[in-house]
Every structure is written in C-alpha cells, then in structure tokens.
Design a protein around this motif. Structure first.
Motif, PDB file in Angstrom:
ATOM      1  N   HIS A   1       0.830  -1.193   0.000  1.00 46.24           N
ATOM      2  CA  HIS A   1       0.000   0.000   0.000  1.00 46.24           C
ATOM      3  C   HIS A   1       0.872   1.253   0.000  1.00 46.24           C
ATOM      4  N   VAL A   2       0.271   2.350  -0.421  1.00 48.19           N
ATOM      5  CA  VAL A   2       0.943   3.635  -0.351  1.00 48.19           C
ATOM      6  C   VAL A   2       1.351   3.865   1.103  1.00 48.19           C
ATOM      7  N   GLY A   3       2.588   4.279   1.308  1.00 44.57           N
ATOM      8  CA  GLY A   3       3.111   4.487   2.656  1.00 44.57           C
ATOM      9  C   GLY A   3       3.944   3.326   3.164  1.00 44.57           C
ATOM     10  N   ASP A   4       3.847   2.159   2.532  1.00 46.61           N
ATOM     11  CA  ASP A   4       4.677   1.026   2.921  1.00 46.61           C
ATOM     12  C   ASP A   4       6.122   1.281   2.501  1.00 46.61           C
ATOM     13  N   THR A   5       7.029   0.600   3.168  1.00 43.43           N
ATOM     14  CA  THR A   5       8.457   0.757   2.879  1.00 43.43           C
ATOM     15  C   THR A   5       9.056  -0.582   2.493  1.00 43.43           C
ATOM     16  N   LEU A   6       9.834  -0.568   1.419  1.00 40.12           N
ATOM     17  CA  LEU A   6      10.601  -1.736   1.003  1.00 40.12           C
ATOM     18  C   LEU A   6      12.023  -1.558   1.497  1.00 40.12           C
ATOM     19  N   THR A   7      12.593  -2.609   2.072  1.00 37.66           N
ATOM     20  CA  THR A   7      13.988  -2.590   2.481  1.00 37.66           C
ATOM     21  C   THR A   7      14.727  -3.622   1.647  1.00 37.66           C
ATOM     22  N   PHE A   8      15.730  -3.168   0.923  1.00 38.84           N
ATOM     23  CA  PHE A   8      16.577  -4.047   0.129  1.00 38.84           C
ATOM     24  C   PHE A   8      17.886  -4.238   0.895  1.00 38.84           C
ATOM     25  N   SER A   9      18.182  -5.485   1.302  1.00 40.69           N
ATOM     26  CA  SER A   9      19.411  -5.803   2.027  1.00 40.69           C
ATOM     27  C   SER A   9      20.275  -6.685   1.141  1.00 40.69           C
ATOM     28  N   TYR A  10      21.531  -6.260   0.900  1.00 38.55           N
ATOM     29  CA  TYR A  10      22.401  -6.979  -0.029  1.00 38.55           C
ATOM     30  C   TYR A  10      23.847  -6.560   0.173  1.00 38.55           C
ATOM     31  N   ASN A  11      24.751  -7.314  -0.439  1.00 40.04           N
ATOM     32  CA  ASN A  11      26.170  -6.981  -0.434  1.00 40.04           C
ATOM     33  C   ASN A  11      26.411  -5.990  -1.560  1.00 40.04           C
ATOM     34  N   ASN A  12      26.743  -4.744  -1.212  1.00 40.13           N
ATOM     35  CA  ASN A  12      26.866  -3.715  -2.244  1.00 40.13           C
ATOM     36  C   ASN A  12      28.153  -3.815  -3.063  1.00 40.13           C
TER      37      ASN A  12
ATOM     38  N   VAL B   1      18.887   4.940  -8.630  1.00 35.51           N
ATOM     39  CA  VAL B   1      19.874   3.900  -8.323  1.00 35.51           C
ATOM     40  C   VAL B   1      20.170   3.950  -6.827  1.00 35.51           C
ATOM     41  N   TYR B   2      20.177   2.780  -6.201  1.00 39.47           N
ATOM     42  CA  TYR B   2      20.487   2.656  -4.781  1.00 39.47           C
ATOM     43  C   TYR B   2      21.656   1.684  -4.658  1.00 39.47           C
ATOM     44  N   ALA B   3      22.624   2.005  -3.821  1.00 36.65           N
ATOM     45  CA  ALA B   3      23.812   1.164  -3.743  1.00 36.65           C
ATOM     46  C   ALA B   3      24.416   1.087  -2.344  1.00 36.65           C
ATOM     47  N   SER B   4      23.630   1.345  -1.310  1.00 39.59           N
ATOM     48  CA  SER B   4      24.185   1.354   0.046  1.00 39.59           C
ATOM     49  C   SER B   4      24.326  -0.048   0.633  1.00 39.59           C
ATOM     50  N   GLY B   5      23.556  -1.005   0.125  1.00 41.88           N
ATOM     51  CA  GLY B   5      23.527  -2.347   0.702  1.00 41.88           C
ATOM     52  C   GLY B   5      22.381  -2.521   1.682  1.00 41.88           C
ATOM     53  N   SER B   6      21.771  -1.417   2.071  1.00 46.37           N
ATOM     54  CA  SER B   6      20.603  -1.452   2.960  1.00 46.37           C
ATOM     55  C   SER B   6      19.740  -0.241   2.608  1.00 46.37           C
ATOM     56  N   ASP B   7      18.983  -0.396   1.537  1.00 56.50           N
ATOM     57  CA  ASP B   7      18.210   0.727   1.002  1.00 56.50           C
ATOM     58  C   ASP B   7      16.745   0.607   1.394  1.00 56.50           C
ATOM     59  N   THR B   8      16.155   1.729   1.774  1.00 56.37           N
ATOM     60  CA  THR B   8      14.728   1.763   2.072  1.00 56.37           C
ATOM     61  C   THR B   8      14.046   2.680   1.066  1.00 56.37           C
ATOM     62  N   ILE B   9      12.956   2.178   0.524  1.00 54.55           N
ATOM     63  CA  ILE B   9      12.204   2.911  -0.485  1.00 54.55           C
ATOM     64  C   ILE B   9      10.749   2.918  -0.053  1.00 54.55           C
ATOM     65  N   THR B  10      10.199   4.114   0.112  1.00 54.70           N
ATOM     66  CA  THR B  10       8.799   4.247   0.505  1.00 54.70           C
ATOM     67  C   THR B  10       7.935   4.358  -0.740  1.00 54.70           C
ATOM     68  N   LEU B  11       6.869   3.589  -0.767  1.00 59.64           N
ATOM     69  CA  LEU B  11       5.925   3.619  -1.886  1.00 59.64           C
ATOM     70  C   LEU B  11       5.005   4.809  -1.671  1.00 59.64           C
ATOM     71  N   GLU B  12       5.216   5.867  -2.433  1.00 53.88           N
ATOM     72  CA  GLU B  12       4.559   7.140  -2.158  1.00 53.88           C
ATOM     73  C   GLU B  12       3.291   7.386  -2.961  1.00 53.88           C
ATOM     74  N   ARG B  13       2.975   6.505  -3.905  1.00 48.36           N
ATOM     75  CA  ARG B  13       1.763   6.695  -4.710  1.00 48.36           C
ATOM     76  C   ARG B  13       1.272   5.327  -5.179  1.00 48.36           C
ATOM     77  N   PRO B  14       0.003   5.231  -5.519  1.00 47.53           N
ATOM     78  CA  PRO B  14      -0.473   3.959  -6.073  1.00 47.53           C
ATOM     79  C   PRO B  14       0.087   3.805  -7.491  1.00 47.53           C
ATOM     80  N   ASP B  15       0.776   2.704  -7.741  1.00 46.16           N
ATOM     81  CA  ASP B  15       1.421   2.514  -9.039  1.00 46.16           C
ATOM     82  C   ASP B  15       2.119   1.159  -9.057  1.00 46.16           C
ATOM     83  N   ASN B  16       2.605   0.774 -10.230  1.00 44.57           N
ATOM     84  CA  ASN B  16       3.515  -0.361 -10.359  1.00 44.57           C
ATOM     85  C   ASN B  16       4.930   0.189 -10.249  1.00 44.57           C
ATOM     86  N   PHE B  17       5.736  -0.442  -9.425  1.00 41.61           N
ATOM     87  CA  PHE B  17       7.130  -0.064  -9.260  1.00 41.61           C
ATOM     88  C   PHE B  17       7.977  -1.243  -9.713  1.00 41.61           C
TER      89      PHE B  17
END
Length: 180
Positions: A51-62, A86-102
């Motif tokens: 849903h809008v407002g949810d946050t995705l956390t990508f955890s990986y070896n950068n 582009v995100y490259a920290s190894g621990s990126d958080t992305i908030t879904l700010e609108r209804p859409d396909n990402f």
C-alpha cells in the motif's frame, strides 16, 4: 491543570501515530536481495499486499549488487541503462509514495536475467486493511516462519496514513482546545 494534561496529550499522539505509517517489507525476506536464485521475487511479492506508505527494504552486499528502479519496458528487457533511481548502500529503504507499479532490478551484469528483479504493485489502503493481523506467509520450514526477517515482512497492516494523521490532529486539537 494545563501542565497535568501534557503527558496525556503526548501519550494519545504516540498511540495514534501508529496508524500513520505503513508496513515495512524486507525484499526477499531472510534471503534478502541476491542473485543466487534462492528467491523468486515476483512470487514473494505476490504474497504481499503493498500500500501507499509502505516501505521496502533491500538488504544486499553492495560489492556485488545494487537496486535500480526502472520503467516497465526496462524491467521487461532487463535493461539497466537508464534507471529512474539507483540505490547502492547495501541497505536501502524505499517508501511507496503513490499507487502505481514499481519495477526494481539489480544492474550487475546477468543478475536481472538470473531473476534478481521484482515488480511491486502499491495500492491505496482500504478500510478493510485496518488493524488486521499479519497475513500468513508460506515458508519452507518452521525455522523460516520464526525468523526475524519473516516477522518484519509480515507486520500488521496498519496503513491509514491520511486517516491516522487526521484522527491524530482532531484529537490533538480537541485536547488542546480543552486546555485553553
């Protein structure tokens, strides 16, 4: 008397702010963001209601991976040449700010083709989503079901960001109005 109600106001605001924020999902649960083929990311996403407002956390070896937000066309063709972000920290958080396909993929050569990509559909929350418990998530073993990352990804669906903020503001204005 006004000073005595200050702690009450703070407690009410803290309690109501819980409904102002979305859920947090660790992409890939315990396995994180990897090209090792341990996770079918679109299957993972299909078990979630984003849903809008949810946050995705990508955890990986950068040193080996990144996260690129791309268009549908670039997602379908695994083309990292012109990303939206582009995100490259190894621990990126992305908030879904609108209804859409990402659309997200790893831009390292061959990783997208190996399955390191995910499509996320974010929708507006509905009244039925409020205060529900976690959705059951199928897991391979009981140990997976108890892992902290699994608990993180299936957190309770408290999604009323605008409604929660409105309720918080109403209660706050009512309480402050009674103080003056």
């Amino acid at each position: 008397m006004a000073l005595g109600k200050s702690p009450l106001i703070c407690l009410v605001m803290i309690a109501l702010c819980g409904v102002c924020f979305g859920a947090v999902y660790r992409v890939g649960d315990f396995s994180g963001w990897s090209s090792r083929g341990l996770v079918d990311y679109n299957e993972w996403a299909s078990t979630k209601d984003f849903h809008v407002g949810d946050t995705l956390t990508f955890s990986y070896n950068n040193q080996f991976h990144n996260v690129m937000q791309v268009t549908n066309e670039d997602y379908e063709s695994c083309n990292p040449a012109s990303p939206i972000a582009v995100y490259a920290s190894g621990s990126d958080t992305i908030t879904l700010e609108r209804p859409d396909n990402f659309y997200f993929l790893c831009g390292a050569p061959g990783h997208c083709q190996a399955g390191q990509r995910v499509e996320i559909l974010a929708t507006l929350p509905t009244p039925d989503d409020s205060f529900t418990g976690p959705s059951p998530t199928p897991s391979a073993s009981p140990a997976d079901a108890m892992s902290p990352s699994s608990a993180l990804s299936s957190s309770p669906a408290l999604h009323f960001s605008k409604l929660g903020l409105g309720v918080t503001m109403f209660v706050l204005s009512t309480l402050l109005g009674s103080l003056f």
